[in-house]
Design an enzyme around this catalytic site. Structure first.
Site, PDB file in Angstrom:
ATOM      1  N   ARG A 230     -50.588 -72.311 -53.206  1.00  0.00           N
ATOM      2  CA  ARG A 230     -49.545 -73.017 -52.459  1.00  0.00           C
ATOM      3  C   ARG A 230     -49.947 -73.014 -50.983  1.00  0.00           C
ATOM      4  O   ARG A 230     -50.486 -72.015 -50.481  1.00  0.00           O
ATOM      5  CB  ARG A 230     -48.198 -72.294 -52.596  1.00  0.00           C
ATOM      6  CG  ARG A 230     -47.517 -72.508 -53.934  1.00  0.00           C
ATOM      7  CD  ARG A 230     -46.959 -73.916 -54.080  1.00  0.00           C
ATOM      8  NE  ARG A 230     -46.281 -74.131 -55.347  1.00  0.00           N
ATOM      9  CZ  ARG A 230     -46.840 -74.602 -56.462  1.00  0.00           C
ATOM     10  NH1 ARG A 230     -48.119 -74.920 -56.475  1.00  0.00           N
ATOM     11  NH2 ARG A 230     -46.136 -74.781 -57.561  1.00  0.00           N
ATOM     12  N   ASP A 254     -56.361 -77.568 -51.608  1.00  0.00           N
ATOM     13  CA  ASP A 254     -55.754 -78.492 -52.574  1.00  0.00           C
ATOM     14  C   ASP A 254     -54.244 -78.549 -52.371  1.00  0.00           C
ATOM     15  O   ASP A 254     -53.574 -79.402 -52.943  1.00  0.00           O
ATOM     16  CB  ASP A 254     -56.079 -78.007 -53.996  1.00  0.00           C
ATOM     17  CG  ASP A 254     -55.670 -79.023 -55.057  1.00  0.00           C
ATOM     18  OD1 ASP A 254     -56.042 -80.208 -54.907  1.00  0.00           O
ATOM     19  OD2 ASP A 254     -54.977 -78.642 -56.017  1.00  0.00           O
ATOM     20  N   GLU A 259     -46.703 -81.676 -48.105  1.00  0.00           N
ATOM     21  CA  GLU A 259     -47.429 -82.587 -49.005  1.00  0.00           C
ATOM     22  C   GLU A 259     -46.622 -83.864 -49.197  1.00  0.00           C
ATOM     23  O   GLU A 259     -45.398 -83.770 -49.373  1.00  0.00           O
ATOM     24  CB  GLU A 259     -47.667 -81.909 -50.351  1.00  0.00           C
ATOM     25  CG  GLU A 259     -48.596 -80.712 -50.224  1.00  0.00           C
ATOM     26  CD  GLU A 259     -48.865 -80.004 -51.547  1.00  0.00           C
ATOM     27  OE1 GLU A 259     -48.484 -80.530 -52.615  1.00  0.00           O
ATOM     28  OE2 GLU A 259     -49.462 -78.918 -51.514  1.00  0.00           O
ATOM     29  N   HIS A 278     -53.494 -81.907 -54.148  1.00  0.00           N
ATOM     30  CA  HIS A 278     -52.778 -81.056 -55.119  1.00  0.00           C
ATOM     31  C   HIS A 278     -53.107 -81.505 -56.555  1.00  0.00           C
ATOM     32  O   HIS A 278     -52.210 -81.952 -57.296  1.00  0.00           O
ATOM     33  CB  HIS A 278     -51.270 -81.111 -54.867  1.00  0.00           C
ATOM     34  CG  HIS A 278     -50.539 -79.930 -55.446  1.00  0.00           C
ATOM     35  ND1 HIS A 278     -49.484 -79.314 -54.831  1.00  0.00           N
ATOM     36  CD2 HIS A 278     -50.722 -79.246 -56.601  1.00  0.00           C
ATOM     37  CE1 HIS A 278     -49.036 -78.317 -55.579  1.00  0.00           C
ATOM     38  NE2 HIS A 278     -49.789 -78.251 -56.668  1.00  0.00           N
ATOM     39  N   SER A 280     -55.858 -79.744 -58.502  1.00  0.00           N
ATOM     40  CA  SER A 280     -56.851 -78.874 -59.156  1.00  0.00           C
ATOM     41  C   SER A 280     -56.499 -78.614 -60.617  1.00  0.00           C
ATOM     42  O   SER A 280     -57.369 -78.363 -61.438  1.00  0.00           O
ATOM     43  CB  SER A 280     -56.980 -77.554 -58.406  1.00  0.00           C
ATOM     44  OG  SER A 280     -55.814 -76.781 -58.557  1.00  0.00           O
ATOM     45  N   ALA A 281     -55.205 -78.681 -60.944  1.00  0.00           N
ATOM     46  CA  ALA A 281     -54.772 -78.357 -62.307  1.00  0.00           C
ATOM     47  C   ALA A 281     -54.742 -79.566 -63.230  1.00  0.00           C
ATOM     48  O   ALA A 281     -54.603 -79.420 -64.438  1.00  0.00           O
ATOM     49  CB  ALA A 281     -53.362 -77.773 -62.248  1.00  0.00           C
TER      50      ALA A 281
HETATM   51  C1  OXD Z   1     -49.205 -76.693 -59.590  1.00  0.00           C
HETATM   52  C2  OXD Z   1     -48.277 -75.920 -60.426  1.00  0.00           C
HETATM   53  O1  OXD Z   1     -49.296 -76.447 -58.392  1.00  0.00           O
HETATM   54  O2  OXD Z   1     -48.206 -76.206 -61.613  1.00  0.00           O
HETATM   55  O3  OXD Z   1     -49.890 -77.602 -60.130  1.00  0.00           O
HETATM   56  O4  OXD Z   1     -47.603 -75.027 -59.929  1.00  0.00           O
END
Ligand code: OXD
Length: 326
Positions: A230, A254, A259, A278, A280-281
Site C-alpha cells: 500500500r 505499484d 491513486e 496498482h 502487480s496482483a
Molecule cells: C490489492 C489487494 O492491492 O488485493 O490488489 O489488496
C-alpha cells in the site's frame, strides 16, 4: 432471501448466478450504497479500493451486517473503526494473488539488475551500446510482510538466487520456510544490509509510514525499494527527497498514497523510478478467481459453514500458522 449488496466501480463481477438465485443481490456504486445497505445482510466490496466506508453513517450500517467480503488481499478500506468494533465478520481473497505478485516482484528485480528500461530506451534510439549488468544471485532482499504474499515473494526470490531476509509482525527463529523471521519493530536495523527492500505488508496502524526519511537514510545508495503493498507504507514525500538526493538507487512503486498517481507527481519522472498502476496482483483471470472465492464463501455462509479467510479485525489481516498473532 438474504440481501447481498455488491459495491462496484462500474465493473460487476461475473459468475454470480448461484448467488443471484439464493439472494436478493443489489449491485451499486458508492453513491447508492447507503440506500442499498439499509436492510442488507452482507456486503461484497468488489471495489476493494472504495473509501465508501470512511463515511461514519455507512460504516455504522456496515458494522451491523452479518458479513463483509473484500475482493482483495488488503482490507484496510473495510476495517474502519465501526466495523472493527462491531460483530460483522470480514473475509478477504487471501491466496488468489500470491504467485502473481511474486512473479511481478521477481520481474522488477530483474528489470533493475539487467537494466531493461535502458535497453528499451537505446533500442528506440537505434543505439548499439554494450553494457555490463548486475547479478541478482547473492544479492539480499529484505521482504517486509511474512504473510502468504510476502512468503511467496521470498520463496521465488530465493529460488532465483537472492539471499532472503523475511520481516514479519513478530520475530521467530524456527519458521518452516525461512528459519529466522525478524520483527518489523527492528526493521531499521536490517535496512542497511538490503539490495532490495520489498514491501508486502498489510496497511495497519503499525505499518503506516514504516519507510520514512530515517529508514531511507539507512538504506544503501545502491538499493532499490519495491512497494506492492500500500502506498501509505511509505512516507511518499520522504521517498521523493531520498530519490532526489541519491540516497537510494531507485524504486518500483505499484501503489501510492493517492491513486491514480496525480499527473504532477515527481515520481513519474524521477530517474530510477518505475511507476505501475496498482496491477502487480492482476493476472489474466484474476477477476474470475475473485468472484469464485466469493461464491464459495457465499455457499458456506448460507450453509452455516465456517467461512474461508476470516480476517482478524484486530490485526488487519487473516492470521495463518506462519503469521503469529503476537
Ligand atoms: C490489492 C489487494 O492491492 O488485493 O490488489 O489488496
Amino acid at each position: 432471501m438474504p440481501v447481498v449488496v455488491v459495491l462496484h466501480a462500474g465493473d460487476r463481477p461475473s459468475g454470480m448466478s448461484e448467488v443471484e438465485r439464493a439472494a436478493d443481490v443489489r449491485y451499486v456504486e458508492a453513491d447508492g450504497l447507503g440506500q442499498a445497505l439499509t436492510d442488507a445482510d452482507a456486503l461484497l466490496m468488489w471495489d476493494f479500493t472504495s473509501r465508501a466506508l470512511a463515511d461514519p453513517e455507512l460504516a455504522a450500517t456496515a458494522a451491523g451486517l452479518d458479513w463483509i467480503h473484500v475482493a482483495g488481499a488488503g482490507v484496510d478500506r473495510a476495517l474502519v473503526p465501526q466495523v472493527v468494533a462491531g460483530d460483522v465478520v470480514v473475509t478477504n481473497a487471501r491466496g488468489v494473488f500470491d504467485a502473481a505478485i511474486a512473479e511481478y516482484v521477481l520481474g522488477l528485480v530483474l528489470l533493475f539488475a539487467k537494466d531493461f528500461p535502458g535497453t528499451l530506451d537505446l533500442q528506440r534510439e537505434r543505439t548499439w551500446r554494450h553494457r555490463e549488468t548486475e547479478r541478482i544471485g547473492g544479492r539480499t532482499a529484505l521482504v517486509v510482510g511474512a504473510g502468504p504474499i510476502g512468503r511467496r515473494i521470498g520463496t521465488l526470490l530465493r529460488a532465483a538466487g537472492l539471499r532472503v531476509h523475511m520481516v514479519g509482525r513478530g520475530a521467530r527463529s524456527a519458521d518452516p520456510d525461512f528459519g529466522v523471521v525478524s520483527a518489523a519493530a527492528d526493521l531499521q536495523q536490517y535496512l542497511p544490509d538490503a539490495d532490495y527492500v520489498v514491501l508486502a505488508a498489510p496497511l495497519t496502524p503499525e505499518t503506516e509510514g514504516m519507510i520514512d526519511a530515517a529508514g531511507l537514510a539507512r538504506m544503501r545508495t545502491t538499493a532499490r525499494l519495491i512497494n506492492i503493498g500500500r502506498g501509505q507504507l511509505v512516507v511518499e514525500s520522504d521517498l521523493i527527497d531520498a530519490l532526489r538526493a541519491g540516497q537510494i538507487a531507485g524504486a518500483a512503486l505499484d501503489v501510492f498514497q493517492t491513486e491514480p498517481l496525480p499527473t504532477d507527481s515527481p515520481l513519474w519522472v524521477l530517474p530510477g523510478v518505475v511507476v505501475s498502476p496498482h496491477m502487480s496482483a492482476d493476472f489474466i483471470g484474476w477477476l474470475d478467481a475473485l468472484a469464485a472465492g466469493f461464491v464459495e464463501n457465499f455457499r458456506r455462509w448460507r450453509a452455516g459453514e465456517p467461512l474461508m479467510n476470516v480476517v482478524s479485525k484486530r490485526l488487519g489481516y487473516v492470521p495463518t500458522d506462519e503469521s503469529p498473532t503476537e
